[in-house]
Design a protein around this motif. Structure first.
Motif, PDB file in Angstrom:
ATOM      1  N   LYS A 117       1.084  -0.843  -0.181  1.00  0.00           N
ATOM      2  CA  LYS A 117       0.405  -0.139  -0.139  1.00  0.00           C
ATOM      3  C   LYS A 117       1.077   1.094  -0.274  1.00  0.00           C
ATOM      4  CE  LYS A 117      -4.389   1.861   1.842  1.00  0.00           C
ATOM      5  NZ  LYS A 117      -5.199   1.292   3.879  1.00  0.00           N
ATOM      6  N   PHE A 121      -3.688   5.313   5.313  1.00  0.00           N
ATOM      7  CA  PHE A 121      -5.139   5.828   5.720  1.00  0.00           C
ATOM      8  C   PHE A 121      -4.944   6.492   6.810  1.00  0.00           C
ATOM      9  CE2 PHE A 121      -8.941   4.672   7.274  1.00  0.00           C
ATOM     10  CZ  PHE A 121      -9.626   5.299   7.140  1.00  0.00           C
ATOM     11  N   TYR A 159      -7.661   2.972   0.031  1.00  0.00           N
ATOM     12  CA  TYR A 159      -6.887   4.256  -0.162  1.00  0.00           C
ATOM     13  C   TYR A 159      -5.880   5.138  -0.434  1.00  0.00           C
ATOM     14  CZ  TYR A 159      -5.541   8.702   2.877  1.00  0.00           C
ATOM     15  OH  TYR A 159      -6.319  10.356   3.305  1.00  0.00           O
ATOM     16  N   ALA A 183     -10.950  -1.738   2.353  1.00  0.00           N
ATOM     17  CA  ALA A 183     -11.810  -1.476   3.765  1.00  0.00           C
ATOM     18  C   ALA A 183     -11.945  -0.172   3.693  1.00  0.00           C
ATOM     19  CB  ALA A 183     -11.176  -2.563   4.524  1.00  0.00           C
ATOM     20  N   ASN A 185     -15.239   2.508   5.406  1.00  0.00           N
ATOM     21  CA  ASN A 185     -15.837   2.390   6.767  1.00  0.00           C
ATOM     22  C   ASN A 185     -17.573   2.946   6.692  1.00  0.00           C
ATOM     23  OD1 ASN A 185     -15.450   5.473   7.564  1.00  0.00           O
ATOM     24  ND2 ASN A 185     -13.275   4.430   6.877  1.00  0.00           N
ATOM     25  N   THR A 188     -16.594   7.065   5.490  1.00  0.00           N
ATOM     26  CA  THR A 188     -15.908   7.438   4.618  1.00  0.00           C
ATOM     27  C   THR A 188     -16.727   6.262   3.220  1.00  0.00           C
ATOM     28  OG1 THR A 188     -14.212   6.063   4.468  1.00  0.00           O
ATOM     29  CG2 THR A 188     -14.493   8.421   5.207  1.00  0.00           C
TER      30      THR A 188
HETATM   31  N1  LIG Z   1      -8.500   0.822   4.694  1.00  0.00           N
HETATM   32  C1  LIG Z   1      -8.595   2.269   4.450  1.00  0.00           C
HETATM   33  O1  LIG Z   1      -7.491   3.178   3.554  1.00  0.00           O
HETATM   34  C2  LIG Z   1      -9.907   3.133   4.248  1.00  0.00           C
HETATM   35  C3  LIG Z   1      -9.991   4.136   3.304  1.00  0.00           C
HETATM   36  C4  LIG Z   1     -11.281   4.869   3.654  1.00  0.00           C
HETATM   37  O2  LIG Z   1     -12.164   4.275   4.297  1.00  0.00           O
HETATM   38  C5  LIG Z   1     -11.620   6.189   3.603  1.00  0.00           C
HETATM   39  O3  LIG Z   1     -12.382   7.304   3.237  1.00  0.00           O
HETATM   40  O4  LIG Z   1     -10.038   6.619   2.461  1.00  0.00           O
END
Ligand SMILES: NC(=O)CCC(=O)C(=O)O
Length: 281
Positions: A117, A121, A159, A183, A185, A188
C-alpha cells in the motif's frame, strides 16, 4: 480474447486467521465453480482491520512455503485455476518493517505480483473516524501491474483509490482495469466509495473493481461493504450491500477501446499546455 468473469469475494473476517483462510478458500472455490476467471479478496482478509492487529498477524511474505497465508493463497489459485488478487495481509520484513501487502497469483499457483500500500490511511473525522495506519505501517514505494490473457491490470489498496495520479499512470502504462482490495468504513464509505471507483473509471476509461470485507457489527472497525465494479463508461455493473457474498461481473475489456473511440479524451490531451505525469518514473 478480451472477456472474462470477475468475482469479488466480500468476505466475513473474524479474529481467527486459520478460519479466515479456510473461509476465503471456500469462497474462491465457489467463485471458480460459478465460472469466475479472476477472483479478488478484500483488504486484511486474514485478520481484523486495525493498527493493533497488523503486528500480531504479520507474516514474512518472502517464502510461499513458510508463510501460512501465501501458501493458502497459492493453493486456492491453483485448485480453483483462477487469477487471484489475494486481498491484503500484514507483511513483516527482515528489517522489522510492517506493510499492508497484496499478492497476486496465477492459475498454476504462481506468484505474479506483490503490491505494498503506497498511501497510508491517516484520517481524522473527530468523533466519527480517526485512523492512523502510519503509526505502525511503512508505505510502499512502487506502482504494480500484472499481465493476464485479457489485458494488464493495475493494483492499488483501498486509500490508494483516492489518488487519481496512481490510476492515471497505470492506465497510461496500458492497464485496462484497476483492482483495489479495500475496507472503507461507515463514515467515508457512504460519502466516497462508489464515487471514487466511478471517478477512477471515468477519468481513465478503464474498468475499476473494489472489494471490501463484509461488515462485522461486533468489530471496532465497521467495513462499508458494497464491493463494486464500474465499467469504462463509469457505470456500476455489479455491487452489493454490506453482507458476506460474492459479486460477479462479466468484464469485456474491449469496452475500453469502444469508450475511448466514443469520447476521445486520450487523443485530445494537451501536453503542450500541462505536463504528462505518466512520463515521470
Ligand atoms: N483501509 C483504508 O485505506 C480505508 C480508506 C478509507 O476508508 C477512506 O475513506 O479513504
Amino acid at each position: 480474447m478480451s472477456t472474462f468473469k470477475l468475482a469479488l469475494v466480500q468476505l466475513a473476517v473474524g479474529a481467527q486467521k486459520a478460519a479466515n483462510l479456510a473461509n476465503a478458500r471456500r469462497k474462491v472455490l465457489e467463485a471458480s465453480e460459478a465460472g469466475a476467471n479472476m477472483v479478488v479478496l478484500p483488504e486484511c482478509f486474514n485478520s481484523p482491520y486495525g493498527t493493533k492487529y497488523f503486528g500480531q498477524y504479520a507474516e514474512d511474505l518472502q517464502d510461499t512455503q513458510t508463510s501460512e497465508s501465501m501458501h493458502a493463497l497459492s493453493q486456492m489459485a491453483k485448485d480453483g485455476s483462477v487469477y487471484l488478487v489475494g486481498g491484503t495481509v500484514p507483511e513483516r520484513t527482515s528489517d522489522n518493517k510492517l506493510y499492508n501487502t497484496c499478492t497476486v497469483w496465477g492459475p498454476q499457483g504462481e506468484l505474479l505480483a506483490r503490491h505494498r500500500k503506497v498511501h497510508l490511511f491517516d484520517i481524522n473525522f473527530p468523533g466519527c473516524m480517526v485512523f492512523q495506519e502510519s503509526e505502525v505501517l511503512s508505505s510502499g514505494r512502487e506502482m504494480t501491474q500484472f499481465s493476464t490473457p485479457w489485458g494488464s491490470v493495475g493494483l492499488g489498496i483501498c486509500y490508494d483509490v483516492r489518488f487519481p495520479e496512481m490510476a492515471m499512470v497505470a492506465a497510461r502504462r496500458g492497464c485496462m482495469m484497476m483492482v483495489y482490495p479495500g475496507a472503507f468504513n461507515t463514515t467515508t464509505g457512504p460519502l466516497h466509495w462508489e464515487l471514487l471507483v466511478r471517478a477512477r473509471a471515468m477519468d481513465n476509461q478503464i474498468f475499476v473493481a473494489a472489494c471490501s470485507p463484509a461488515r462485522d457489527l461486533a468489530a471496532e472497525y465497521q467495513a462499508w461493504g458494497h464491493s463494486i465494479v464500474a465499467d469504462p463508461y463509469a457505470r456500476v455493473v455489479a455491487t452489493t450491500d454490506e453482507k458476506e457474498g460474492v459479486v460477479y461481473a462479466d468484464v469485456d475489456l474491449g469496452l475500453v477501446d469502444e469508450v475511448r473511440r466514443a469520447i476521445p479524451v486520450y487523443s485530445q490531451r494537451r501536453f503542450d499546455v500541462y505536463p504528462d505525469v505518466a512520463q515521470k518514473k
